[in-house]
Scaffold this active site. Structure first.
Site, PDB file in Angstrom:
ATOM      1  N   HIS A 177      10.410 -36.874 -19.507  1.00 36.89           N
ATOM      2  CA  HIS A 177       9.826 -37.607 -18.361  1.00 36.89           C
ATOM      3  C   HIS A 177       8.390 -37.187 -18.087  1.00 36.89           C
ATOM      4  O   HIS A 177       7.915 -37.298 -16.961  1.00 36.89           O
ATOM      5  CB  HIS A 177      10.714 -37.405 -17.131  1.00 36.89           C
ATOM      6  CG  HIS A 177      12.100 -37.930 -17.336  1.00 36.89           C
ATOM      7  ND1 HIS A 177      12.419 -39.261 -17.352  1.00 36.89           N
ATOM      8  CD2 HIS A 177      13.241 -37.273 -17.634  1.00 36.89           C
ATOM      9  CE1 HIS A 177      13.705 -39.416 -17.616  1.00 36.89           C
ATOM     10  NE2 HIS A 177      14.242 -38.226 -17.785  1.00 36.89           N
ATOM     11  N   TRP A 189      -3.590  -1.817  -1.587  1.00 41.08           N
ATOM     12  CA  TRP A 189      -3.486  -3.105  -2.297  1.00 41.08           C
ATOM     13  C   TRP A 189      -4.148  -4.100  -1.356  1.00 41.08           C
ATOM     14  O   TRP A 189      -3.591  -4.441  -0.311  1.00 41.08           O
ATOM     15  CB  TRP A 189      -2.014  -3.430  -2.540  1.00 41.08           C
ATOM     16  CG  TRP A 189      -1.781  -4.578  -3.495  1.00 41.08           C
ATOM     17  CD1 TRP A 189      -1.962  -4.594  -4.843  1.00 41.08           C
ATOM     18  CD2 TRP A 189      -1.338  -5.894  -3.163  1.00 41.08           C
ATOM     19  NE1 TRP A 189      -1.642  -5.813  -5.373  1.00 41.08           N
ATOM     20  CE2 TRP A 189      -1.267  -6.638  -4.375  1.00 41.08           C
ATOM     21  CE3 TRP A 189      -0.990  -6.521  -1.983  1.00 41.08           C
ATOM     22  CZ2 TRP A 189      -0.853  -7.967  -4.429  1.00 41.08           C
ATOM     23  CZ3 TRP A 189      -0.572  -7.854  -2.049  1.00 41.08           C
ATOM     24  CH2 TRP A 189      -0.519  -8.554  -3.256  1.00 41.08           C
ATOM     25  N   CYS A 222       0.885  -1.162   0.000  1.00 39.35           N
ATOM     26  CA  CYS A 222       0.000   0.000   0.000  1.00 39.35           C
ATOM     27  C   CYS A 222       0.927   1.216   0.000  1.00 39.35           C
ATOM     28  O   CYS A 222       2.103   1.101   0.268  1.00 39.35           O
ATOM     29  CB  CYS A 222      -0.845   0.025   1.264  1.00 39.35           C
ATOM     30  SG  CYS A 222      -2.007  -1.315   1.332  1.00 39.35           S
ATOM     31  N   ASN A 276      -0.314   0.895   6.073  1.00 36.34           N
ATOM     32  CA  ASN A 276       0.338  -0.058   5.172  1.00 36.34           C
ATOM     33  C   ASN A 276       0.852  -1.196   6.037  1.00 36.34           C
ATOM     34  O   ASN A 276       1.516  -0.973   7.038  1.00 36.34           O
ATOM     35  CB  ASN A 276       1.508   0.591   4.416  1.00 36.34           C
ATOM     36  CG  ASN A 276       2.252  -0.443   3.556  1.00 36.34           C
ATOM     37  OD1 ASN A 276       1.655  -1.418   3.112  1.00 36.34           O
ATOM     38  ND2 ASN A 276       3.541  -0.248   3.375  1.00 36.34           N
ATOM     39  N   LYS A 286       8.914 -13.453 -16.166  1.00 36.85           N
ATOM     40  CA  LYS A 286       8.742 -12.157 -16.854  1.00 36.85           C
ATOM     41  C   LYS A 286       7.539 -12.214 -17.789  1.00 36.85           C
ATOM     42  O   LYS A 286       6.690 -11.340 -17.804  1.00 36.85           O
ATOM     43  CB  LYS A 286       9.987 -11.791 -17.657  1.00 36.85           C
ATOM     44  CG  LYS A 286      11.151 -11.275 -16.864  1.00 36.85           C
ATOM     45  CD  LYS A 286      11.024  -9.838 -16.457  1.00 36.85           C
ATOM     46  CE  LYS A 286      10.564  -9.573 -15.057  1.00 36.85           C
ATOM     47  NZ  LYS A 286      11.025 -10.304 -13.924  1.00 36.85           N
TER      48      LYS A 286
HETATM   49  C1  AGP Z   1       9.713  -9.441 -10.095  1.00 29.96           C
HETATM   50  O1  AGP Z   1       9.496  -9.374 -11.508  1.00 29.96           O
HETATM   51  C2  AGP Z   1       8.488  -9.809  -9.393  1.00 29.96           C
HETATM   52  N1  AGP Z   1       7.533  -8.759  -9.535  1.00 29.96           N
HETATM   53  C3  AGP Z   1       8.603 -10.349  -7.987  1.00 29.96           C
HETATM   54  O2  AGP Z   1       8.725 -11.722  -8.171  1.00 29.96           O
HETATM   55  C4  AGP Z   1       9.785  -9.878  -7.091  1.00 29.96           C
HETATM   56  O3  AGP Z   1      10.993 -10.302  -7.639  1.00 29.96           O
HETATM   57  C5  AGP Z   1       9.612 -10.534  -5.710  1.00 29.96           C
HETATM   58  O4  AGP Z   1       8.403 -10.085  -5.154  1.00 29.96           O
HETATM   59  C6  AGP Z   1      10.766 -10.217  -4.754  1.00 29.96           C
HETATM   60  O5  AGP Z   1      10.798  -8.846  -4.493  1.00 29.96           O
HETATM   61  P1  AGP Z   1      12.105  -8.232  -3.776  1.00 29.96           P
HETATM   62  O6  AGP Z   1      13.251  -8.468  -4.692  1.00 29.96           O
HETATM   63  O7  AGP Z   1      11.800  -6.791  -3.571  1.00 29.96           O
HETATM   64  O8  AGP Z   1      12.276  -8.977  -2.466  1.00 29.96           O
END
Ligand code: AGP
Length: 606
Positions: A502, A75, A2, A99, A483
């Site tokens: 497999h 959020w 948030c 938050n 991604k």
């Molecule tokens: C990244 O593309 C993602 N949105 C997500 O998986 C992110 O890498 C993950 O939430 C970890 O976040 P952080 O690196 O801030 O800990």
């Protein structure tokens, strides 16, 4: 995830709050709201949807006019996105934005209902507002301290009391919060981009601290109500860094910033051609004292750890276990004081990664954090710390942060391999020089981005696709798959190429896209035969390989070629086409690339 903002000063508060919240939109949200002192009364406006929806609502229902207030982008965690569940939430005399998560909100709510309090929303936040109201005795600080003693969880709060116009309070219990200091005005915000338009000077509120903002300035208090002095910091990000810089999306800008981010991150850690991590509290002796290394993270950061695993084990011959933080923290890990736990996190606030680090420390392991966000919780609590210098990563889908995370993995692997005698100094110099050459290679790849756009145009109607590879290419395919999923909303999964036969190969149907990463010389022929297996069953194959290889018709339909570099460094270059293919697929599908649905930039709750 948030976003909290607040303001006290001579400007139109509503304008400032909306503008500041717009700079936090990247965190992902589903509703927004503000509370402003308007002619001595607290006027609240809130709405499900985007900031635009809130502004439209204020046009019809009235726009608060004042010079002090708080704002929020939500959020949803407790209670679905709706007007009534949007923040701010109020008691009789108190209004707040929040938050984080209040873990004991149900027990508190039951108590408050027994005291005759009525609740309008399903949120844990409203419980805090009503509890503040319950304890309110005319002294805001007293009330706040009494209330936070009852709360369990990690949170940050912005608070206004009806009896104290033009005064804003802020509380930090884990979730990040900064206090901006301008000329005759002050701010609260969950993150620096929210206030950069007004000031670069800010205080970092620490865990358990309270700030009071009014026309006379800012005062800070600890959990015992003692006034405290704090150090003023200056953000090294200007607005340009937080704007798109001419690119259509933050994500494309950040993909293009990767060469610069690598340079900024590795240059200060290389001395006389060799890795030097002393400034991070890491000496070769300390590194080689560990029996085992755990790399614990979430999402893309965990994928960076996967690359780290392959590289560290190959070069330094030290066992590395990679774990998803939300699994690690609950599987009773067998840690000893001879283990090193590396926590990788862009935001430094990911709840599961932070908890995994705290558990590791409790079990006696040494912890090393690799973090991008300065001053974040994970950064401040780790035993050792390597900051990456990617600058603000605004797009929810991580690209440059991933790149610099693997760059740091290489530096660690080189230093550890040299310290343990697995490689000699000249090999270490050579590998370090290769790492330093990657920014230039990435620039070359970025010049070919049209090929990635063309390949993306062949994927946009797919229902599902596979990413396959072996060794480092498999580690990389995990990131490529995530991604694509998170921004194009097309299902995909990464699969070890040698494992396809497999079972999973039964998924291959006519025209199903398969993206094959084939950069590892030692495994190349085996990977090509795995590709032929899927091609023969009707797959539409995209191969990511070295420029010098021209695939036959029975191997691939499309190719993205890469400049040559030593196998072990290929992830630094091969990830770029995977990022670009995901980006263009999302754009071609008309998605909100920088703020994909259901996602938040920093997942500060479990
Ligand atoms: C990244 O593309 C993602 N949105 C997500 O998986 C992110 O890498 C993950 O939430 C970890 O976040 P952080 O690196 O801030 O800990």
């Amino acid at each position: 995830m948030c976003g909290i903002v607040g303001y006290v000063g001579p400007r139109d508060c509503t304008d400032v709050l909306i503008d500041a919240l717009s700079k936090l939109e990247y965190r992902g949200y589903d509703s927004a709201g503000i509370a402003v002192f308007d002619n001595g009364k607290i006027s609240v406006a809130k709405s499900k949807g985007r900031l635009k929806d809130l502004e439209n609502k204020m046009e019809t229902e009235g726009r608060p006019q004042g010079h002090a207030g708080i704002g929020h982008t939500r959020w949803a965690t407790h209670g679905e996105p709706s007007d009534i569940n949007s923040h701010p939430h109020s008691g009789k005399r108190v209004t707040i934005v929040h938050n984080g998560i209040i873990e004991n909100y149900k027990k508190l709510k039951d108590f408050l209902v027994k005291q005759g309090k009525n609740f309008l929303s399903e949120t844990d936040t409203e419980v805090v507002a009503q509890l503040l109201d319950y304890y309110y005795d005319g002294n805001p600080l007293e009330t706040i301290i009494k209330t936070v003693h009852e709360l369990e969880g990690s949170y940050a709060l912005g608070i206004v009391f009806a009896d104290f116009p033009d005064t804003v309070y802020a509380v930090r219990m884990e979730s990040p919060l900064i206090i901006g200091k301008g000329e005759g005005e002050s701010f609260i915000a969950s993150d620096v981009p929210a206030i950069l338009k007004y000031t670069k000077d800010y205080y970092l509120l620490e865990h358990g601290e309270v700030a009071m903002l009014n026309r006379n300035g800012v005062k800070f208090y600890d959990i015992h109500k003692r006034e405290i002095e704090k150090e003023l910091k200056t953000a090294d990000w200007d607005m340009d860094a937080a704007e798109k810089g001419g690119f259509e999306h933050f994500m494309l800008k950040e993909i293009h910033e990767q060469p610069e981010s690598i340079k900024k991150t590795i240059a200060p850690r290389i001395s006389d051609g060799l890795p030097c991590l002393e400034e991070c509290g890491i000496t070769p002796e300390k590194l080689k004292s560990f029996d085992k290394i755990y790399i614990v993270a979430c999402g893309t950061a965990m994928h960076a750890g996967m690359v780290g695993k392959y590289v560290i084990e190959k070069l330094a011959r030290v066992p590395v276990v990679v774990d998803i933080a939300s699994e690690f923290r609950y599987r009773d890990p067998l840690l000893t004081d001879k283990d090193l736990v590396i926590i990788i996190s862009q935001s430094g606030e990911t709840a599961d990664s932070l908890a995994a680090m705290r558990l590791s420390k409790k079990l006696g392991a040494q912890t090393l954090a690799i973090v991008n966000a300065k001053g974040s919780s994970i950064a401040r609590e780790a035993d050792m710390l390597i900051y990456t210098h990617a600058g603000p990563e605004i797009a929810v889908a991580s690209t440059k942060a991933y790149m610099v995370q693997i760059a740091v993995m290489y530096l660690l692997a080189f230093e550890l391999a040299l310290a343990s005698g697995a490689i000699d100094e000249s090999q270490c110099r050579q590998l370090t020089a290769l790492l330093q050459s990657t920014p230039e290679l990435i620039e070359k790849i970025l010049e070919e981005k049209k090929q990635a756009q063309y390949i993306a145009s062949k994927l946009i109607t797919a229902d599902s696709l596979l990413y396959i590879g072996r060794g480092l290419d498999y580690a990389l395919s995990m990131e490529g798959s995530l991604k694509l999923k998170e921004i194009s909303y097309i299902h995909s999964e990464s699969y070890a190429a040698g494992e396809l036969k497999h079972g999973t190969i039964s998924l291959i149907s006519d025209g199903m896209p398969v993206i094959a990463v084939a950069t590892q010389t030692a495994l190349f022929d085996k990977t090509i035969s795995n590709i032929k297996e899927v091609k023969a069953r009707g797959a539409k194959v995209v191969i990511v390989c070295r420029n010098g290889y021209e695939p036959e018709k029975d191997v691939a339909d499309y190719k993205f070629g890469l400049p040559d570099i030593d196998d072990i460094l290929m992830p630094m270059t091969a990830v770029v086409p995977l990022q670009l293919i995901a980006y263009y697929t999302s754009v071609l599908r008309g998605n909100d690339v920088d703020k994909p649905r259901n996602l938040a930039k920093s997942v500060t709750v479990e």
